[in-house]
Motif scaffolding. Structure first.
Motif, short mmCIF file in Angstrom:
data_model
loop_
_atom_site.label_atom_id
_atom_site.label_comp_id
_atom_site.label_asym_id
_atom_site.label_seq_id
_atom_site.Cartn_x
_atom_site.Cartn_y
_atom_site.Cartn_z
N THR A 99 0.99 -1.31 0.26
CA THR A 99 0.10 -0.30 0.05
C THR A 99 0.62 1.24 -0.49
O THR A 99 0.90 2.14 -0.92
CB THR A 99 -0.57 0.31 1.35
N ALA A 102 2.49 1.95 -3.54
CA ALA A 102 1.50 2.02 -4.84
C ALA A 102 1.55 3.66 -3.70
O ALA A 102 1.40 4.81 -5.28
CB ALA A 102 -0.14 1.32 -4.64
N LEU A 103 1.43 4.40 -2.96
CA LEU A 103 0.98 5.66 -2.76
C LEU A 103 2.04 6.46 -3.65
O LEU A 103 2.18 7.63 -3.91
CB LEU A 103 0.81 6.17 -1.06
N LEU A 105 4.17 6.21 -5.08
CA LEU A 105 4.78 5.92 -6.46
C LEU A 105 3.63 6.82 -7.54
O LEU A 105 4.14 8.30 -7.93
CB LEU A 105 5.71 4.43 -7.31
N ILE A 106 2.73 6.82 -6.86
CA ILE A 106 1.68 7.75 -7.62
C ILE A 106 2.14 9.27 -6.53
O ILE A 106 1.96 9.85 -7.79
CB ILE A 106 0.42 7.59 -6.88
N LEU A 107 2.26 9.41 -6.09
CA LEU A 107 2.49 10.91 -4.97
C LEU A 107 3.82 11.71 -6.11
O LEU A 107 3.66 12.80 -5.92
CB LEU A 107 2.36 11.18 -4.02
N THR A 108 5.28 10.65 -6.25
CA THR A 108 6.12 11.28 -6.45
C THR A 108 5.77 11.75 -8.19
O THR A 108 5.80 12.14 -9.02
CB THR A 108 7.00 10.15 -6.89
N ILE A 109 4.86 10.57 -8.98
CA ILE A 109 4.85 11.18 -10.17
C ILE A 109 4.00 12.21 -10.34
O ILE A 109 4.49 13.62 -10.71
CB ILE A 109 3.83 10.13 -11.10
N LEU A 110 3.19 13.07 -9.05
CA LEU A 110 2.46 13.83 -9.24
C LEU A 110 2.71 15.47 -8.68
O LEU A 110 3.17 16.69 -9.58
CB LEU A 110 1.36 14.19 -8.46
N TYR A 223 12.91 13.01 -5.54
CA TYR A 223 12.47 12.13 -6.48
C TYR A 223 13.23 10.40 -6.65
O TYR A 223 12.15 9.92 -7.10
CB TYR A 223 12.15 13.26 -7.92
N ILE A 227 10.90 6.87 -5.51
CA ILE A 227 10.65 6.44 -6.75
C ILE A 227 11.44 4.79 -5.96
O ILE A 227 10.71 3.79 -6.51
CB ILE A 227 11.60 6.77 -8.35
N GLY A 230 9.13 3.83 -3.17
CA GLY A 230 7.75 2.73 -3.92
C GLY A 230 8.53 1.39 -4.50
O GLY A 230 7.50 0.44 -4.61
#
Length: 238
Positions: A99, A102-103, A105-110, A223, A227, A230
């Motif tokens: 969990t 995944a969070l 990686l998603i927030l890092t992309i943002l 970053y 990454i 994650g």
């Protein structure tokens, strides 16, 4: 002997990264320590060394600490620490790692896509709470702080000093709770003692590097750390 060499290399790199950026010891150290130790031993070794690092560094950066932010993070972390020790003792750590990975990686992309986060008192408390939960459960308090501070565009000097001061509290509280509820081992303390010399070598190197790192380079390293974290958490949760 092979495990000792691996331990020295892990601690040297992780302490260098922590001292030069304000993050990285647990994020880098814990995953690799799990390669040579059982889960609870790896987490406690990481926490003990993180306390030593933070205690040594805080005297050099104490005047740069954002005290208002620090107290909010500490207050927020208390509930997280209590819930995290429950996860440490009873929950399947793989589910938590999946969990969180995944969070992250998603927030890092943002963040890479220029997401900005406006700082508020409630968000300061929430960030501290999530960080506290991750400290007692898997020994990694950094990702929530790293994501929040990067999104809020906090400068690298304030970021490094404030997180070091926060780590000193949250790691110590976490270690006391883990030992009280789950115990400890002789191997944990012997390994921690053996890791002290490379820990301080990494600190010295990191202090030299910090003076030369720009804010842009600092953000890029941030970053990369996120990454890596994650991907690692996801990969090791299956």
């Amino acid at each position: 002997m092979e495990d000792l060499i691996i331990l020295v290399l892990i601690v040297l790199v992780a302490s260098f990264l922590q001292t030069s950026t304000g993050y990285g010891f647990s994020i880098i150290g814990t995953p690799f320590l799990l390669l040579i130790y059982p889960a609870h031993t790896a987490i406690q070794v990481n926490i003990i060394l993180s306390i030593c690092l933070s205690a040594f560094m805080i005297f050099k950066v104490r005047n740069e600490v954002d005290k208002s932010l620090l107290f909010k993070l500490i207050k927020g972390s208390i509930a997280g620490l209590l819930f995290g020790i429950f996860l440490y003792l009873f929950l399947d750590i793989r589910l938590l790692k999946m969990t969180v990975g995944a969070l992250i990686l998603i927030l890092t992309i943002l963040l890479i896509l220029k997401l900005t986060i406006k700082r508020t008192s409630n968000r300061d408390f929430l960030t501290g709470g999530i960080s506290g939960l991750l400290t007692t459960s898997i020994g990694v308090p950094g990702p929530p702080l790293l994501l929040y501070f990067s999104g809020a565009k906090i400068d690298k000097t304030t970021l490094r000093s404030t997180t070091l001061a926060y780590y000193l509290f949250v790691y110590f509280a976490s270690l006391v709770m883990q030992i009280s509820f789950g115990g400890t081992t002789k191997e944990t303390w012997i390994s921690s003692l053996l890791a002290i010399p490379p820990l301080f070598a990494g600190i010295m190197l990191g202090q030299l590097f910090f003076k030369w790192i720009s804010q842009i380079t600092f953000r890029i390293i941030t970053y990369m750390i996120l990454i890596f974290t994650g991907i690692y958490l996801l990969a090791t949760s299956f």
